[in-house]
Design an enzyme around this catalytic site. Structure first.
Site, mmCIF file in Angstrom:
data_model
loop_
_atom_site.group_PDB
_atom_site.id
_atom_site.type_symbol
_atom_site.label_atom_id
_atom_site.label_comp_id
_atom_site.label_asym_id
_atom_site.label_seq_id
_atom_site.Cartn_x
_atom_site.Cartn_y
_atom_site.Cartn_z
ATOM 1 N N ASP A 1 0.572 -1.108 0.194
ATOM 2 C CA ASP A 1 -0.122 0.294 0.232
ATOM 3 C C ASP A 1 1.230 0.763 -0.413
ATOM 4 O OD1 ASP A 1 -2.482 1.985 -0.478
ATOM 5 O OD2 ASP A 1 -2.636 0.952 2.404
ATOM 6 N N ASN B 1 -10.685 -2.635 -5.632
ATOM 7 C CA ASN B 1 -10.359 -1.493 -5.997
ATOM 8 C C ASN B 1 -10.580 -1.670 -7.805
ATOM 9 O OD1 ASN B 1 -6.547 -2.418 -4.769
ATOM 10 N ND2 ASN B 1 -7.894 -0.904 -4.401
HETATM 11 C C1 IPE Z 1 -5.448 -2.805 -0.302
HETATM 12 O O1 IPE Z 1 -5.309 -1.065 -0.072
HETATM 13 C C2 IPE Z 1 -5.659 -3.058 -1.377
HETATM 14 C C3 IPE Z 1 -4.044 -3.587 -2.109
HETATM 15 C C4 IPE Z 1 -3.352 -3.354 -1.401
HETATM 16 C C5 IPE Z 1 -3.658 -3.940 -3.377
HETATM 17 P P1 IPE Z 1 -5.737 -0.017 -0.442
HETATM 18 O O2 IPE Z 1 -5.285 1.056 -0.979
HETATM 19 O O3 IPE Z 1 -7.313 -0.549 -1.973
HETATM 20 O O4 IPE Z 1 -7.049 -0.553 0.573
HETATM 21 P P2 IPE Z 1 -7.632 0.337 2.074
HETATM 22 O O5 IPE Z 1 -9.210 0.692 0.476
HETATM 23 O O6 IPE Z 1 -7.067 2.532 2.012
HETATM 24 O O7 IPE Z 1 -7.992 -0.033 3.382
HETATM 25 C C1 IPE Z 2 -1.179 0.051 -3.738
HETATM 26 O O1 IPE Z 2 -1.376 1.487 -3.849
HETATM 27 C C2 IPE Z 2 -1.925 -0.178 -5.426
HETATM 28 C C3 IPE Z 2 -3.473 -0.762 -4.982
HETATM 29 C C4 IPE Z 2 -3.542 -0.695 -4.084
HETATM 30 C C5 IPE Z 2 -3.182 -1.408 -6.299
HETATM 31 P P1 IPE Z 2 -2.579 2.392 -3.190
HETATM 32 O O2 IPE Z 2 -3.268 2.958 -4.851
HETATM 33 O O3 IPE Z 2 -3.427 2.342 -2.297
HETATM 34 O O4 IPE Z 2 -1.956 4.099 -2.466
HETATM 35 P P2 IPE Z 2 -2.323 4.850 -1.422
HETATM 36 O O5 IPE Z 2 -2.949 4.169 -0.608
HETATM 37 O O6 IPE Z 2 -3.636 5.564 -2.263
HETATM 38 O O7 IPE Z 2 -1.124 5.807 -1.442
HETATM 39 MG MG MG Z 3 -4.208 2.801 -0.837
#
Ligand code: IPE
Ligand code: IPE
Ligand code: MG
Length: 244
Positions: free
Chosen positions: A20, A68
């Protein structure tokens, strides 16, 4: 932190990572979110190689959740493109390190091109035996559990399974993750301290490790630090210290 500080006899068998913080990494540098995803994809190789080198048997990476799919279309399209190009780029690394690629999730929702590329790499590495690298793609633990419940219920209905026979082993066998042991160490980057629908059943007794490091900045030393922290813990599985 150096690798020499680790106890090689106490390496977690199954490490799972919620990768993340790509978006926040990009924002911090004044880039578009997708630049963070590109950097994030590049960061994966070092973790994969280090896990293989340390003797981790299963590495499971949360790359895209069922939730996502609610992101803007442009971001989803770019993530899928990055998936395809990363699979192409990483095949030699998987081959050189004797790593077998696998995937869990509702893969039928992925674009056809991504499914094709994924299947090719899975097929090309299927006999590799040093480590299983599993990508959780279009993965949601609740959806996985619903699938399990439906399959088990239909076996009970058609008489091939007795109600009393349903136990942990039966559930494990029906999960997408049936070929792997429970998670020993779950790492989440970016400072968020939540599970976000990842491997709910499989982390029942996992050690949880949260770090502020954003995924694109996650390096070998951070992984070693996480494993070092894991090795300092006492896993009691409900027993007392004295019983161990
Ligand atoms: C969790 O991260 C999913 C992945 C890392 C693929 P998100 O960024 O989607 O999670 P939330 O929504 O902040 O909990
Ligand atoms: C994790 O990074 C990747 C995916 C969930 C695909 P994020 O895209 O969630 O990054 P933040 O949480 O917005 O920083
Ligand atoms: Mg995230």
């Amino acid at each position: 932190m150096a690798k020499e500080l680790l106890d090689l006899k106490k390496i977690p068998k199954h490490v799972a990572i919620i990768m993340d913080g790509n978006g926040r990494w990009a924002k911090k540098q004044g880039f578009m979110r997708v630049r963070g995803h590109e950097k994030g994809a590049k960061a994966i190789r070092q973790t994969v190689e280090t896990c293989a080198e340390l003797g981790v048997e299963h590495l499971t990476l949360y790359a895209f959740s069922t939730e996502n799919w609610k992101r803007p279309k442009l971001e989803i399209d770019t993530l899928m493109k990055i998936l395809v190009s990363s699979l192409k780029n990483e095949l030699p690394t998987l081959r050189d390190n004797n790593i077998s690629l696998k995937a869990v999730g509702n893969l039928s929702l992925l674009p056809a091109k991504a499914q094709r590329e994924l299947n090719e790499v899975i097929h090309a590495t299927k006999d590799n035996s040093r480590m299983d690298l599993t990508l959780a793609l279009s993965y949601g633990s609740r959806e996985e559990l619903i699938t399990v419940i439906k399959n088990v219920a239909s076996q009970v209905k058609d008489g091939s399974l007795e109600l009393d026979q349903i136990d942990t082993g039966v559930i494990n066998k029906h999960l997408y993750t049936s070929y792997m042991p429970d998670v020993d160490l779950l790492i989440r980057t970016s400072g968020e301290q939540r599970i976000s629908n990842f491997l709910l059943w499989q982390i029942a007794y996992a050690e949880l490790y949260f770090t502020e490091v954003l995924w694109p900045d996650f390096r070998k030393e951070h992984l070693i630090e996480a494993i070092h922290n894991y090795q300092d813990r006492e896993r009691r599985f409900g027993k007392t210290s004295e019983q161990l």
